[in-house]
Design a protein around this motif. Structure first.
Motif, PDB file in Angstrom:
ATOM      1  N   LEU A  65       7.136   5.036   2.945  1.00  0.00           N
ATOM      2  CA  LEU A  65       5.871   4.306   2.881  1.00  0.00           C
ATOM      3  C   LEU A  65       4.931   4.715   4.003  1.00  0.00           C
ATOM      4  O   LEU A  65       3.711   4.518   3.901  1.00  0.00           O
ATOM      5  CB  LEU A  65       6.118   2.789   2.952  1.00  0.00           C
ATOM      6  CG  LEU A  65       6.456   2.087   1.632  1.00  0.00           C
ATOM      7  CD1 LEU A  65       7.740   2.602   1.039  1.00  0.00           C
ATOM      8  CD2 LEU A  65       6.525   0.578   1.836  1.00  0.00           C
ATOM      9  N   ASP A  66       5.480   5.295   5.072  1.00  0.00           N
ATOM     10  CA  ASP A  66       4.647   5.688   6.204  1.00  0.00           C
ATOM     11  C   ASP A  66       3.844   6.949   5.928  1.00  0.00           C
ATOM     12  O   ASP A  66       2.948   7.293   6.713  1.00  0.00           O
ATOM     13  CB  ASP A  66       5.525   5.907   7.448  1.00  0.00           C
ATOM     14  CG  ASP A  66       6.165   4.614   7.937  1.00  0.00           C
ATOM     15  OD1 ASP A  66       5.536   3.551   7.759  1.00  0.00           O
ATOM     16  OD2 ASP A  66       7.281   4.664   8.495  1.00  0.00           O
ATOM     17  N   VAL A  67       4.139   7.641   4.839  1.00  0.00           N
ATOM     18  CA  VAL A  67       3.396   8.872   4.526  1.00  0.00           C
ATOM     19  C   VAL A  67       2.787   8.845   3.122  1.00  0.00           C
ATOM     20  O   VAL A  67       2.071   9.772   2.736  1.00  0.00           O
ATOM     21  CB  VAL A  67       4.307  10.117   4.657  1.00  0.00           C
ATOM     22  CG1 VAL A  67       4.766  10.284   6.104  1.00  0.00           C
ATOM     23  CG2 VAL A  67       5.518  10.014   3.729  1.00  0.00           C
ATOM     24  N   ALA A  68       3.055   7.788   2.365  1.00  0.00           N
ATOM     25  CA  ALA A  68       2.571   7.721   0.980  1.00  0.00           C
ATOM     26  C   ALA A  68       1.078   7.404   0.939  1.00  0.00           C
ATOM     27  O   ALA A  68       0.554   6.666   1.782  1.00  0.00           O
ATOM     28  CB  ALA A  68       3.349   6.674   0.201  1.00  0.00           C
ATOM     29  N   ASP A  69       0.407   7.966  -0.071  1.00  0.00           N
ATOM     30  CA  ASP A  69      -1.000   7.648  -0.312  1.00  0.00           C
ATOM     31  C   ASP A  69      -1.150   6.356  -1.108  1.00  0.00           C
ATOM     32  O   ASP A  69      -2.122   5.627  -0.947  1.00  0.00           O
ATOM     33  CB  ASP A  69      -1.670   8.793  -1.080  1.00  0.00           C
ATOM     34  CG  ASP A  69      -1.621  10.101  -0.326  1.00  0.00           C
ATOM     35  OD1 ASP A  69      -2.295  10.206   0.706  1.00  0.00           O
ATOM     36  OD2 ASP A  69      -0.883  11.007  -0.769  1.00  0.00           O
ATOM     37  N   ILE A  70      -0.188   6.107  -1.986  1.00  0.00           N
ATOM     38  CA  ILE A  70      -0.198   4.914  -2.835  1.00  0.00           C
ATOM     39  C   ILE A  70       1.199   4.307  -2.785  1.00  0.00           C
ATOM     40  O   ILE A  70       2.193   4.999  -3.016  1.00  0.00           O
ATOM     41  CB  ILE A  70      -0.557   5.273  -4.293  1.00  0.00           C
ATOM     42  CG1 ILE A  70      -1.924   5.956  -4.355  1.00  0.00           C
ATOM     43  CG2 ILE A  70      -0.560   4.019  -5.170  1.00  0.00           C
ATOM     44  CD1 ILE A  70      -2.242   6.569  -5.711  1.00  0.00           C
ATOM     45  N   ALA A  94       1.481   0.520   5.909  1.00  0.00           N
ATOM     46  CA  ALA A  94       0.920   1.468   4.938  1.00  0.00           C
ATOM     47  C   ALA A  94      -0.549   1.164   4.692  1.00  0.00           C
ATOM     48  O   ALA A  94      -1.394   2.085   4.662  1.00  0.00           O
ATOM     49  CB  ALA A  94       1.717   1.408   3.638  1.00  0.00           C
ATOM     50  N   TRP A  95      -0.876  -0.114   4.523  1.00  0.00           N
ATOM     51  CA  TRP A  95      -2.269  -0.473   4.254  1.00  0.00           C
ATOM     52  C   TRP A  95      -3.139  -0.230   5.486  1.00  0.00           C
ATOM     53  O   TRP A  95      -4.266   0.282   5.379  1.00  0.00           O
ATOM     54  CB  TRP A  95      -2.357  -1.940   3.831  1.00  0.00           C
ATOM     55  CG  TRP A  95      -3.757  -2.333   3.462  1.00  0.00           C
ATOM     56  CD1 TRP A  95      -4.416  -2.065   2.299  1.00  0.00           C
ATOM     57  CD2 TRP A  95      -4.681  -3.060   4.289  1.00  0.00           C
ATOM     58  NE1 TRP A  95      -5.694  -2.579   2.338  1.00  0.00           N
ATOM     59  CE2 TRP A  95      -5.880  -3.194   3.546  1.00  0.00           C
ATOM     60  CE3 TRP A  95      -4.605  -3.612   5.564  1.00  0.00           C
ATOM     61  CZ2 TRP A  95      -6.998  -3.855   4.056  1.00  0.00           C
ATOM     62  CZ3 TRP A  95      -5.710  -4.274   6.073  1.00  0.00           C
ATOM     63  CH2 TRP A  95      -6.894  -4.386   5.321  1.00  0.00           C
ATOM     64  N   GLN A  96      -2.624  -0.542   6.670  1.00  0.00           N
ATOM     65  CA  GLN A  96      -3.421  -0.386   7.892  1.00  0.00           C
ATOM     66  C   GLN A  96      -3.765   1.069   8.173  1.00  0.00           C
ATOM     67  O   GLN A  96      -4.820   1.361   8.757  1.00  0.00           O
ATOM     68  CB  GLN A  96      -2.673  -0.994   9.082  1.00  0.00           C
ATOM     69  CG  GLN A  96      -2.635  -2.519   9.060  1.00  0.00           C
ATOM     70  CD  GLN A  96      -1.822  -3.101  10.194  1.00  0.00           C
ATOM     71  OE1 GLN A  96      -0.938  -2.437  10.759  1.00  0.00           O
ATOM     72  NE2 GLN A  96      -2.089  -4.363  10.537  1.00  0.00           N
ATOM     73  N   ARG A  97      -2.913   1.998   7.745  1.00  0.00           N
ATOM     74  CA  ARG A  97      -3.223   3.407   7.988  1.00  0.00           C
ATOM     75  C   ARG A  97      -4.030   4.026   6.849  1.00  0.00           C
ATOM     76  O   ARG A  97      -4.342   5.218   6.873  1.00  0.00           O
ATOM     77  CB  ARG A  97      -1.955   4.221   8.225  1.00  0.00           C
ATOM     78  CG  ARG A  97      -1.039   4.297   7.044  1.00  0.00           C
ATOM     79  CD  ARG A  97       0.097   5.298   7.251  1.00  0.00           C
ATOM     80  NE  ARG A  97       0.958   5.292   6.084  1.00  0.00           N
ATOM     81  CZ  ARG A  97       0.664   5.900   4.928  1.00  0.00           C
ATOM     82  NH1 ARG A  97      -0.473   6.559   4.806  1.00  0.00           N
ATOM     83  NH2 ARG A  97       1.506   5.843   3.916  1.00  0.00           N
ATOM     84  N   GLY A  98      -4.379   3.238   5.819  1.00  0.00           N
ATOM     85  CA  GLY A  98      -5.291   3.718   4.782  1.00  0.00           C
ATOM     86  C   GLY A  98      -4.710   3.915   3.406  1.00  0.00           C
ATOM     87  O   GLY A  98      -5.416   4.362   2.497  1.00  0.00           O
ATOM     88  N   ALA A  99      -3.438   3.566   3.183  1.00  0.00           N
ATOM     89  CA  ALA A  99      -2.842   3.732   1.856  1.00  0.00           C
ATOM     90  C   ALA A  99      -3.320   2.627   0.919  1.00  0.00           C
ATOM     91  O   ALA A  99      -3.721   1.546   1.363  1.00  0.00           O
ATOM     92  CB  ALA A  99      -1.318   3.697   1.953  1.00  0.00           C
ATOM     93  N   GLU A 100      -3.292   2.922  -0.377  1.00  0.00           N
ATOM     94  CA  GLU A 100      -3.501   1.892  -1.377  1.00  0.00           C
ATOM     95  C   GLU A 100      -2.167   1.176  -1.581  1.00  0.00           C
ATOM     96  O   GLU A 100      -1.130   1.817  -1.744  1.00  0.00           O
ATOM     97  CB  GLU A 100      -3.964   2.502  -2.705  1.00  0.00           C
ATOM     98  CG  GLU A 100      -5.338   3.143  -2.631  1.00  0.00           C
ATOM     99  CD  GLU A 100      -5.727   3.820  -3.941  1.00  0.00           C
ATOM    100  OE1 GLU A 100      -4.971   3.714  -4.923  1.00  0.00           O
ATOM    101  OE2 GLU A 100      -6.788   4.465  -3.967  1.00  0.00           O
ATOM    102  N   VAL A 101      -2.195  -0.157  -1.584  1.00  0.00           N
ATOM    103  CA  VAL A 101      -0.972  -0.943  -1.775  1.00  0.00           C
ATOM    104  C   VAL A 101      -1.130  -1.728  -3.068  1.00  0.00           C
ATOM    105  O   VAL A 101      -2.099  -2.472  -3.244  1.00  0.00           O
ATOM    106  CB  VAL A 101      -0.720  -1.882  -0.584  1.00  0.00           C
ATOM    107  CG1 VAL A 101       0.546  -2.700  -0.814  1.00  0.00           C
ATOM    108  CG2 VAL A 101      -0.593  -1.074   0.707  1.00  0.00           C
ATOM    109  N   VAL A 102      -0.173  -1.544  -3.968  1.00  0.00           N
ATOM    110  CA  VAL A 102      -0.292  -2.039  -5.338  1.00  0.00           C
ATOM    111  C   VAL A 102       0.852  -3.002  -5.654  1.00  0.00           C
ATOM    112  O   VAL A 102       2.014  -2.710  -5.372  1.00  0.00           O
ATOM    113  CB  VAL A 102      -0.257  -0.861  -6.348  1.00  0.00           C
ATOM    114  CG1 VAL A 102      -0.464  -1.370  -7.772  1.00  0.00           C
ATOM    115  CG2 VAL A 102      -1.277   0.202  -5.972  1.00  0.00           C
TER     116      VAL A 102
END
Length: 324
Positions: A65-70, A94-102
């Motif tokens: 999750l630390d490297v995922a985009d979504i 994940a969200w704080q570093r810019g990922a989309e969280v679904v």
């Protein structure tokens, strides 16, 4: 452009259908393999058991999750149980570093437990609407939308709405042409009109502890096609208008007018699904004053037109629909 990494989280008691939706849409259903890369993750790598006894062997832990985009939580089998701190912290990072969280379906609960949804719009399965509102009063639950997107926090309504949600994510990243090709491969509509409201069961009180109100409701159900006003209803039960309104609300939790409108809408649903009657005739039999008022009331409640309802719940258009 490198492929976007999608981390799909497997949790104990996961639903195979919900879990397979993002795996297929971002994986085998894509028209070309270099658009997304799907990684299946779990809090503890190894065998994870589903809610029906199927199991999967998960290779990755939450570090993906630390490297995922979504990051996608496709389901949560324990609405009343808070997920582990490790999972919630990983989602927040994940969200704080810019990922989309679904969160798909009840996966929305996991996002809500993390606090990420506080002050944001969200969707979940309509059957859990009241429970969700009580547990998470700071979240703005959208009870009608098939999916929502609010500052990289993406959630969907129940079950098949996860497909709509994932298609929209694909559309946002790669455009309608790619999303439409994926939808065709899945043999699903690329975009569904309406929302969750058309599937929500909103039972109308059938009987109460008040014998007079029960008698009145039975009379109205037998005479939905007739026009009624508060004076005539008060006369039927030998009460004043004010007394009737008070007794009716105490017995049903609603007003006579709202109850009657709900009954007429319910009757119109049955007629649309089981008869070939025209929209005008359905409006008349259900007791609406005109086809226009019927269409307006139906659309306001269910977010689709009567004809769209008939197509969705009955199948191909009838001669009456074509004539309309």
């Amino acid at each position: 452009m490198p492929a976007l990494t999608v981390a799909v989280i497997a949790t104990d008691g996961f639903s195979p259908f919900h879990f397979s939706v993002p795996c297929i849409l971002f994986g085998s259903a894509m028209p070309q393999p270099d658009l997304f890369r799907v990684d299946i993750c779990a809090e503890k790598p190894g065998v994870v058991l589903s809610d029906i006894g199927l199991s999967i062997n998960v290779e990755h832990g939450l570090e993906r999750l630390d490297v995922a985009d979504i990051v996608i939580v496709p389901y949560w089998n324990h609405a009343g149980e808070k997920p582990s701190g490790a999972l919630l912290d990983a989602l927040i990072r994940a969200w704080q570093r810019g990922a989309e969280v679904v969160g798909l379906c009840l996966g929305t609960y996991v996002l809500a437990y993390s606090g990420l949804l506080d002050g944001h719009r969200a969707a979940t399965h309509w059957e859990f609407e009241q429970d969700f509102i009580e547990r998470f009063p700071s979240v703005h639950l959208d009870s009608n939308s098939l999916y929502t997107s609010d500052e990289r926090l993406i959630t969907s309504a129940g079950t098949a709405a996860g497909i709509d949600c994932c298609l929209n994510i694909i559309r946002d990243h790669y455009g309608s042409a790619i999303a439409n090709r994926v939808a065709r491969r899945m043999v699903v509509p690329p975009y569904r009109e309406g929302g969750q409201a058309q599937f929500i069961e909103r039972p109308v009180p059938v009987s109460t502890r008040d014998g007079k109100m029960n008698e009145l409701m039975d009379y109205l159900r037998r005479n939905l096609e007739k026009q009624h006003d508060l004076d005539s209803l008060a006369g039927f039960v030998n009460m004043s208008r004010r007394t009737l309104t008070r007794h009716f609300f105490r017995a049903t939790g609603t007003t006579p007018g709202d109850w009657l409108n709900a009954e007429r809408l319910q009757r119109s649903q049955e007629l649309l699904e089981t008869t070939d009657s025209s929209i005008e005739r359905v409006a008349e039999m259900a007791g609406f004053q005109s086809p226009v008022s019927f269409r307006q009331s139906f659309k306001a409640r269910f977010s689709v037109s009567p004809s769209e309802w008939r197509r969705a719940f009955r199948g191909p258009a009838t001669a009456a629909d074509k004539a309309e």
